[in-house]
Design a protein around this motif. Sequence first.
Motif, PDB file in Angstrom:
ATOM      1  N   VAL A 151       3.766  15.262 -13.012  1.00 62.62           N
ATOM      2  CA  VAL A 151       2.742  15.947 -13.811  1.00 62.62           C
ATOM      3  C   VAL A 151       2.660  17.422 -13.451  1.00 62.62           C
ATOM      4  CG1 VAL A 151       0.260  16.055 -14.251  1.00 62.62           C
ATOM      5  CG2 VAL A 151       1.407  13.845 -14.181  1.00 62.62           C
ATOM      6  N   TYR A 152       2.754  17.725 -12.149  1.00 61.50           N
ATOM      7  CA  TYR A 152       2.707  19.129 -11.714  1.00 61.50           C
ATOM      8  C   TYR A 152       3.879  19.924 -12.294  1.00 61.50           C
ATOM      9  CZ  TYR A 152       3.631  23.078  -8.653  1.00 61.50           C
ATOM     10  OH  TYR A 152       3.934  24.311  -8.171  1.00 61.50           O
ATOM     11  N   VAL A 153       5.093  19.385 -12.181  1.00 63.42           N
ATOM     12  CA  VAL A 153       6.274  20.102 -12.674  1.00 63.42           C
ATOM     13  C   VAL A 153       6.180  20.330 -14.176  1.00 63.42           C
ATOM     14  CG1 VAL A 153       8.768  19.937 -12.984  1.00 63.42           C
ATOM     15  CG2 VAL A 153       7.753  19.299 -10.804  1.00 63.42           C
ATOM     16  N   VAL A 212       2.138   9.500  -5.689  1.00 64.75           N
ATOM     17  CA  VAL A 212       2.682  10.812  -5.326  1.00 64.75           C
ATOM     18  C   VAL A 212       3.765  11.239  -6.305  1.00 64.75           C
ATOM     19  CG1 VAL A 212       3.993  12.046  -3.561  1.00 64.75           C
ATOM     20  CG2 VAL A 212       2.086  10.595  -2.887  1.00 64.75           C
ATOM     21  N   LEU A 213       4.631  10.305  -6.683  1.00 66.22           N
ATOM     22  CA  LEU A 213       5.694  10.627  -7.631  1.00 66.22           C
ATOM     23  C   LEU A 213       5.128  11.034  -8.983  1.00 66.22           C
ATOM     24  CD1 LEU A 213       8.714  10.727  -8.243  1.00 66.22           C
ATOM     25  CD2 LEU A 213       8.614   8.306  -8.838  1.00 66.22           C
ATOM     26  N   LEU A 231       0.830  -1.203   0.000  1.00 65.82           N
ATOM     27  CA  LEU A 231       0.000   0.000   0.000  1.00 65.82           C
ATOM     28  C   LEU A 231       0.865   1.254   0.000  1.00 65.82           C
ATOM     29  CD1 LEU A 231      -2.851  -0.973   2.490  1.00 65.82           C
ATOM     30  CD2 LEU A 231      -2.951  -0.876  -0.008  1.00 65.82           C
ATOM     31  N   PHE A 232       1.911   1.272   0.826  1.00 70.10           N
ATOM     32  CA  PHE A 232       2.804   2.425   0.851  1.00 70.10           C
ATOM     33  C   PHE A 232       3.541   2.572  -0.476  1.00 70.10           C
ATOM     34  CE2 PHE A 232       2.651   1.992   5.587  1.00 70.10           C
ATOM     35  CZ  PHE A 232       2.169   3.273   5.840  1.00 70.10           C
ATOM     36  N   THR A 233       3.900   1.446  -1.086  1.00 74.93           N
ATOM     37  CA  THR A 233       4.579   1.517  -2.380  1.00 74.93           C
ATOM     38  C   THR A 233       3.675   2.107  -3.450  1.00 74.93           C
ATOM     39  OG1 THR A 233       5.916  -0.421  -1.795  1.00 74.93           O
ATOM     40  CG2 THR A 233       5.786   0.167  -4.126  1.00 74.93           C
ATOM     41  N   ILE A 234       2.430   1.654  -3.486  1.00 74.94           N
ATOM     42  CA  ILE A 234       1.486   2.189  -4.466  1.00 74.94           C
ATOM     43  C   ILE A 234       1.227   3.670  -4.218  1.00 74.94           C
ATOM     44  CG2 ILE A 234      -0.900   2.018  -5.289  1.00 74.94           C
ATOM     45  CD1 ILE A 234      -0.773  -0.970  -4.708  1.00 74.94           C
ATOM     46  N   PHE A 235       1.084   4.048  -2.945  1.00 71.38           N
ATOM     47  CA  PHE A 235       0.866   5.462  -2.621  1.00 71.38           C
ATOM     48  C   PHE A 235       2.057   6.312  -3.053  1.00 71.38           C
ATOM     49  CE2 PHE A 235       1.397   8.970   0.432  1.00 71.38           C
ATOM     50  CZ  PHE A 235       0.211   9.664   0.191  1.00 71.38           C
TER      51      PHE A 235
END
Length: 317
Positions: free
Chosen positions: A174-176, A168-169, A160-164
């Motif tokens: 996409v934002y940058v 986020v990455l 779950l942490f890996t998928i999250f």
Amino acid sequence: MDCTTEDNLAYYDLSRLKSEDDYTVSSPLSNHKFVLSVCRAVKSELWHVDPVAEDVVGAYYRGKHGDFAMGTTNSTLTVVDGSPVLYMSNGSPCPNTEGSKMLANTAIRFVCDNAMFGIGRPELIAQFPADDDHACAFSFEWRTHHACPSSRKPAGMLHLFTIFGIFVLIAIVVYVVCITLYNRFFLGLKGWDQFPSLPFSPLRCASYLHDKITGRGDGFVDGPGLHFGGSSGRSRWGIGSQDSNRPRWRWGLWGRRPNSNGYGRIPEEEEGILDNGRRSSLEDDEESTPRGVNGFENAWEGARSGNGMSSDGVIRL
């Protein structure tokens, strides 16, 4: 792992083949009747299976002088050519090999077969050597739909942490990209100005603490030399200040304004220092000049004290 394994993106789970009853295999290749279990020790009652402990026997057959352990239990699977394989080694010493340290071993290869509705049955493929009196290595094949790989593994906390983290990455990338394209093609920014700047960067926090502790304001955050964002002092990502009279933050300047003299001062500050110096010099000159030196002042005092001035203040020449 407990009867499960992964191979690239494929996930195999054979735990459903565990059974309270042992599996019995008969084959035309051998006169022995084989008894085996999957990922656990056999449940059948054993007879004279020395030197292997009874609670670790994973497969066996009954011989003339006792049970022959074909391998000890194992729950770790190995994927070979896209199929999970269960190895059971360290069985009884190989028969009729006096002085040899070779031990019996067994391999069960599970083959994916979606046409098999039940759990299927293991089959003896080969034994080495081929005769029953010297056979010490055994190979089985088990066709079952349980051996088919699954593309999804039950998610644990680590997954779950890996998928999250992946989401986020992707969001940051996409934002940058979007902000950079907007700054370049809509705002006409170039160079480092077209990239988005983070409002809570480590450099900004360190500079803020520097100004608050020292009180110098020597070109760092909240001092006279560095301004993030718009004219109100609030950060505006990617576009910098909207006030043309205030310098924008630029990468590589380390928080110092381009019109500073290297000591955190700007021309207006230097001009104020020079004005203070000139006023101090004039006051010193006035204090050092003796009274009566100026000729006009002497004439004025003489006219007032002599007879050259009437009572109404008119000077007679």
